[in-house]
Design an enzyme around this catalytic site. Structure first.
Site, PDB file in Angstrom:
ATOM      1  N   ARG A  29       7.438  26.703 -25.546  1.00 26.75           N
ATOM      2  CA  ARG A  29       5.994  26.914 -25.747  1.00 26.75           C
ATOM      3  C   ARG A  29       5.674  28.279 -26.367  1.00 26.75           C
ATOM      4  O   ARG A  29       4.654  28.886 -26.051  1.00 26.75           O
ATOM      5  CB  ARG A  29       5.235  26.810 -24.414  1.00 26.75           C
ATOM      6  CG  ARG A  29       5.323  25.471 -23.740  1.00 26.75           C
ATOM      7  CD  ARG A  29       4.582  24.395 -24.518  1.00 26.75           C
ATOM      8  NE  ARG A  29       4.377  23.232 -23.706  1.00 26.75           N
ATOM      9  CZ  ARG A  29       5.286  22.273 -23.513  1.00 26.75           C
ATOM     10  NH1 ARG A  29       6.459  22.362 -24.120  1.00 26.75           N
ATOM     11  NH2 ARG A  29       5.010  21.240 -22.768  1.00 26.75           N
ATOM     12  N   SER A  55      -1.000  20.926 -19.206  1.00 24.20           N
ATOM     13  CA  SER A  55      -0.296  21.781 -18.236  1.00 24.20           C
ATOM     14  C   SER A  55      -0.996  23.121 -18.142  1.00 24.20           C
ATOM     15  O   SER A  55      -1.144  23.809 -19.147  1.00 24.20           O
ATOM     16  CB  SER A  55       1.134  22.065 -18.699  1.00 24.20           C
ATOM     17  OG  SER A  55       1.818  20.878 -18.936  1.00 24.20           O
ATOM     18  N   GLU A  88       0.311  28.508 -18.739  1.00 23.65           N
ATOM     19  CA  GLU A  88       0.664  28.028 -20.074  1.00 23.65           C
ATOM     20  C   GLU A  88      -0.569  28.107 -20.960  1.00 23.65           C
ATOM     21  O   GLU A  88      -0.504  28.301 -22.171  1.00 23.65           O
ATOM     22  CB  GLU A  88       1.140  26.570 -19.962  1.00 23.65           C
ATOM     23  CG  GLU A  88       2.002  26.139 -21.125  1.00 23.65           C
ATOM     24  CD  GLU A  88       1.537  24.853 -21.755  1.00 23.65           C
ATOM     25  OE1 GLU A  88       0.697  24.925 -22.679  1.00 23.65           O
ATOM     26  OE2 GLU A  88       2.010  23.794 -21.330  1.00 23.65           O
TER      27      GLU A  88
END
Ligand code: EPU
Length: 357
Positions: free
Chosen positions: A165, A257, A353
């Protein structure tokens, strides 16, 4: 086309559905527009934030600066070999439309990334990932406008420094310097499915598909009657698994998320197994594993936690939802409670995140 809107509402541009404002909102539809935009006195030297569909953002307040949004569209094959096709995609194209387009044209590689909200530009910045595939597995190069040098440049996949990510474009100085305008993807023309995820396998078996691929020898009986997996079937299996676990942001505000899956030392994980023998993990390397944050949040007892209208989504505790009129503060407070509870129970530090703005 360049559109300037002063004192603009960002409600349609963040999937939490928070009613925040930007001093100036600018939308553009061509690479060349960026030059004019960054030379415009309303934009030059002001803080700016480039957004996609705002599916990974949490606005903690109004944004005092310029919010940019790309409407650069288009999906175009640039070269087609026997094995591989190269595809140019505009940064403002909806990511899931790219996945659907590839399935429609018989191009393999992004089907596991079906249903991820957001746009192509954000996919390139964030290295989106799901069900064993990440954006980095298909990207060849990213085209950007370099504000500092006032020119367009191509950044190779290697130079993008993709990780879990993350990428070059998430580094502070690069955020101020580059605007992603498009990506070049490499897709396969022959089937090669990633079936590592248990729940994807189950969804395919339920639909009567065999999991045997290519040259693998078929076993008789049940497998003989089973259908071979198709690209379309794979996309549908992924979409149905996502649907069953993840809330639709159009129905209930959320940003997917909320936390990253924490990476911890394998020794530490082995020690935790003594008390929690069912704790799942993904292997990272010889000495590290990734533990699903959703599992930790659920098993630390946060499944039904709420602060105002902000709540943990009980079917996938990794997601925080806005059940109505949650404020950014409610969401932040809930996130804090979750981090503290998981820390106390497991000694593991969760990291968001979602990007806090
Ligand atoms: N689990 C629980 N309780 C929960 C959630 C999960 O016990 O509330 C367990 C599941 O049973 C499973 C494991 O945790 O054993 C992993 O769950 P899942 O397969 O749903 O995936 P994840 O690790 O929670 C990651 C990505 C998702 C992506 C899925 C599928 C991160 C932070 N999240 O979630 O990405 O869709 O894998 O590949 O890496 C996103 O980025 O917005 C996102 C949704």
């Amino acid at each position: 086309m360049i559109k300037f809107v002063e004192n603009a509402s960002l409600r349609p541009y963040n999937t939490f559905g928070l009613d925040v404002k930007a001093d100036l909102f600018v939308e553009y539809s061509a690479e060349e527009d960026l030059r004019a935009i960054f030379h415009d006195e309303r934009v030059a030297r002001k803080p700016f934030l480039h957004i996609g569909q705002g599916s990974n953002l949490l606005f903690t307040d109004d944004y005092h600066g310029v919010v940019l949004h790309s409407a650069i569209k288009g999906i175009r094959p640039t070269s087609q070999g026997e094995e591989v096709v190269l595809l140019e995609c505009g940064a403002g194209e909806t990511w899931d439309y790219v996945c659907e387009w590839c399935v429609e044209h018989g191009f393999y590689g992004v089907e596991n990334l079906s249903g991820i909200p957001g746009e192509v530009g954000a996919a390139a910045v964030q290295n989106i990932g799901a069900y064993g595939v990440e954006f980095k597995d298909v990207v060849v190069a990213v085209s950007v406008y370099d504000i500092e040098q006032d020119k367009h440049v191509i950044v190779s996949a290697e130079q993008c420094q993709y990780g879990y990510r993350t990428s070059l474009f998430k580094q502070a100085e690069c955020k101020r310097r580059f605007v992603v305008t498009g990506t070049l993807l490499s897709l396969a023309r022959k089937a090669q499915f990633k079936l590592d995820y248990g729940n994807i396998k189950a969804a395919l078996l339920e639909r009567g598909f065999t999991l045997l691929q290519g040259s693998e020898k078929r076993k008789p009986a049940r497998a003989e009657r089973a259908k071979a997996i198709t690209l379309r079937a794979m996309r549908e299996a992924i979409l149905s698994v996502r649907d069953s676990k993840l809330p639709d942001p159009k129905v209930m505000g959320n940003a997917g998320s909320f936390f990253k899956n924490p990476i911890i030392a394998r020794e530490r994980y082995d020690a935790l197994l003594a008390n929690d023998p069912d704790m799942p993990k993904y292997d990272v390397d010889e000495t590290h594993v990734k533990v699903p944050a959703g599992w930790l949040i659920e098993h630390a007892g946060c499944r039904d936690r709420r602060v105002g209208d902000a709540g943990v989504y009980p079917l996938q505790c990794l997601v925080i939802v806005n059940r109505g009129k949650a404020s950014a503060n409610d969401i932040i407070q809930l996130a804090r409670i979750i981090v503290e509870t998981v820390r106390e129970r497991y000694g593991i530090e969760l990291e968001p995140e979602v990007n806090f703005i």
